[in-house]
Design an enzyme around this catalytic site. Structure first.
Site, mmCIF file in Angstrom:
data_model
loop_
_atom_site.group_PDB
_atom_site.id
_atom_site.type_symbol
_atom_site.label_atom_id
_atom_site.label_comp_id
_atom_site.label_asym_id
_atom_site.label_seq_id
_atom_site.Cartn_x
_atom_site.Cartn_y
_atom_site.Cartn_z
ATOM 1 N N HIS A 69 9.671 -52.148 20.061
ATOM 2 C CA HIS A 69 11.014 -51.771 19.750
ATOM 3 C C HIS A 69 12.056 -52.818 20.124
ATOM 4 O O HIS A 69 11.654 -53.620 21.242
ATOM 5 C CB HIS A 69 11.388 -50.509 20.139
ATOM 6 C CG HIS A 69 12.032 -50.312 21.443
ATOM 7 N ND1 HIS A 69 13.096 -50.549 21.841
ATOM 8 C CD2 HIS A 69 11.468 -50.094 22.523
ATOM 9 C CE1 HIS A 69 13.481 -50.234 23.212
ATOM 10 N NE2 HIS A 69 12.149 -50.013 23.577
ATOM 11 N N CYS A 70 12.897 -53.308 19.332
ATOM 12 C CA CYS A 70 14.105 -54.012 19.809
ATOM 13 C C CYS A 70 15.214 -53.311 19.663
ATOM 14 O O CYS A 70 15.245 -52.153 20.037
ATOM 15 C CB CYS A 70 14.205 -55.417 18.791
ATOM 16 S SG CYS A 70 14.545 -54.762 17.221
ATOM 17 N N ALA A 71 16.648 -53.705 19.645
ATOM 18 C CA ALA A 71 17.902 -53.168 19.916
ATOM 19 C C ALA A 71 17.896 -52.023 18.740
ATOM 20 O O ALA A 71 18.468 -50.971 19.015
ATOM 21 C CB ALA A 71 18.793 -54.000 19.832
#
Length: 470
Positions: A26-28
């Protein structure tokens, strides 16, 4: 069962089950899933899951937009389901093998410049604060005038605002080595060599206060303070050269020979070949950019404001990071920021209109937070979750962005930094332009909102759309 646990289970089931998932990261704002067979993904089912604001497949990753905070909680539940996990960096190594040559080049370009942006954001904020406290009106509140400011205070502010740009080639070379498989510390040293105090300072040469060193009578050698492209190209060649040397040198001599030869060869090439050529190319690109931004009658703002979010959808918008950096270094301000802020705010305005107009509780719950996210500078939830899904709101957002960009150009908005927009971006306009900046945002949002309300959306679209939200 918690909501996040249920959402995680529904997402995994909709992408074809655990047996179809290679890994998750995942990212932000997004849950990034690598799948074996993308044909097994049920797009309609994914978009119908609570808290999912949109999803799309891009270069080997199926990216599910959940928003900040939520994505961390859902990802945690995904890991508990026994799904293979990986870091975002590990996934990027895998997806780097996929996509067209152009897509891979743009992705690498973004990977190089995105880690540098926080330092430049901080620098821009420092510039804005200095501009604020140096205004006569502000100083008058404390019974002071500009001439009362001490030289030591000015020196302190220069340390805050100038350092990142003076050593920008070092940051660029470090990040480029990191992305292209070299040793980042060697890249850092190479970049520092490009701004060595032993070389004529680039700004002094440009201002006529110093002359370049002429080698062989025709090769001008200067420092590259504030330059981007020479360090970027040198970083690519340097990383590849280091890899090649490391394969040829016996392990016992690797620690000594590899960095020695890499730095010797690359600083020679950088100063005598890469630097002069690509600094010229960089200046041509910058001059062309400035010429476009200087088009009369607000034409540049109209064009860029209208097209920017289309470029964001294609994923190649990271190319413009280099242009913004060059603008800040060369002009001391960033006229591009105000225009793209209008394009971002307008997509939020379009999503906000959908949220207010729809009678669907679920679409309303999706559109409102997506609009807020856009007003904080992140448009993916609004674009992929709402506006593009129904088509016309996205177009109305483009029109609103063009109108807002037109006024940003007419007003001559100039940010002190980059990378933050809309509400957070107000900090970049403490240079006396904040009211004009707010007006441009209001114009963009209002235009997109009114057009979407009148012509861009009705609940009939929910039934017509394949991924309808009821």
């Amino acid at each position: 069962m918690s909501d996040n646990r249920r959402i995680a289970e529904e997402i995994i089931e909709a992408v074809g089950g655990q047996e179809n998932v290679l890994s998750a990261a995942h990212c932000a704002t997004r849950l990034r899933i690598m799948v074996k067979d993308k044909e097994k993904i049920d797009q309609v089912k994914i978009e119908d899951i609570e808290k999912v604001k949109g999803a799309f497949f891009n270069s080997g990753q199926y990216q599910v937009i959940l928003g900040t905070g939520t994505v961390n909680k859902v990802y945690e539940e995904v890991t508990k389901l026994g799904v293979g996990v990986s870091t975002k960096a590990e996934q990027e190594k895998e997806v780097a093998k996929s996509g067209t040559v152009f897509q891979r080049a743009i992705r690498s370009f973004g990977d190089v410049f995105v880690p540098i942006i926080p330092a430049l954001v901080a620098t821009g904020l420092f510039m804005g604060l200095r501009g604020l406290v140096m205004q006569e009106q502000i100083l008058a509140l404390f019974g002071m005038a500009p001439e009362d400011i001490s030289e030591n205070f000015i020196l302190f502010t220069q340390v805050l605002t100038d350092t990142a740009f003076i050593f920008l080639p070092a940051l660029v070379a470090w990040s480029t080595f990191r992305v292209f498989g070299g040793s980042p510390i060697i890249g850092l040293v190479l970049g520092l060599m490009l701004v060595s105090p032993s070389l004529p300072n680039a700004w002094n040469v440009a201002g006529g206060g110093a002359d370049p060193i002429m080698f062989l009578g025709f090769i001008p050698v200067v420092g590259y303070q504030g330059s981007v492209l020479p360090a970027f190209i040198a970083g690519i060649f340097g990383a590849k050269l280091e890899q090649r040397i490391r394969k040829m040198v016996p392990d016992a001599f690797d620690l000594i020979v590899t960095p020695f030869l890499t730095l010797l060869v690359m600083i020679t090439l950088a100063l005598f070949v890469i630097g002069p050529i690509f600094h010229t190319v960089e200046n041509v690109i910058l001059d062309a950019t400035v010429a476009i931004l200087d088009l009369p009658f607000g034409i540049s703002g109209l064009l860029i404001g209208s097209l920017n979010q289309i470029i964001v959808v294609t994923g190649v918008h990271h190319v413009f990071n280099m242009l913004e950096i060059s603008l800040l270094e060369s002009l001391g301000n960033n006229p591009y920021n105000g225009i793209i802020t209008a394009s971002i705010a307008a997509q939020g305005g379009a999503a906000l209109a959908v949220g207010f107009k729809t009678k669907s509780a679920k679409l309303k719950a999706l559109a409102m937070p997506s609009a807020l996210s856009a007003f904080l500078g992140i448009t993916e939830p609004a674009i992929f979750g709402v506006n593009l899904r129904y088509g016309k709101p996205f177009i109305m957002g483009l029109i609103g962005g063009g109108i807002g960009g037109f006024f940003a150009s007419i007003f001559g908005l100039k940010a002190t930094g980059m990378a933050i927009t809309v509400i957070p971006g107000t900090l970049l306009y403490l240079n006396g332009q904040i009211l004009l900046y707010l007006l441009v945002n209001v114009i963009a949002i209002a235009t997109a909102f009114v057009l979407t309300w009148m012509f861009g959306f009705s609940d009939k679209m929910l039934k017509e759309n394949k991924s309808d939200i009821l």
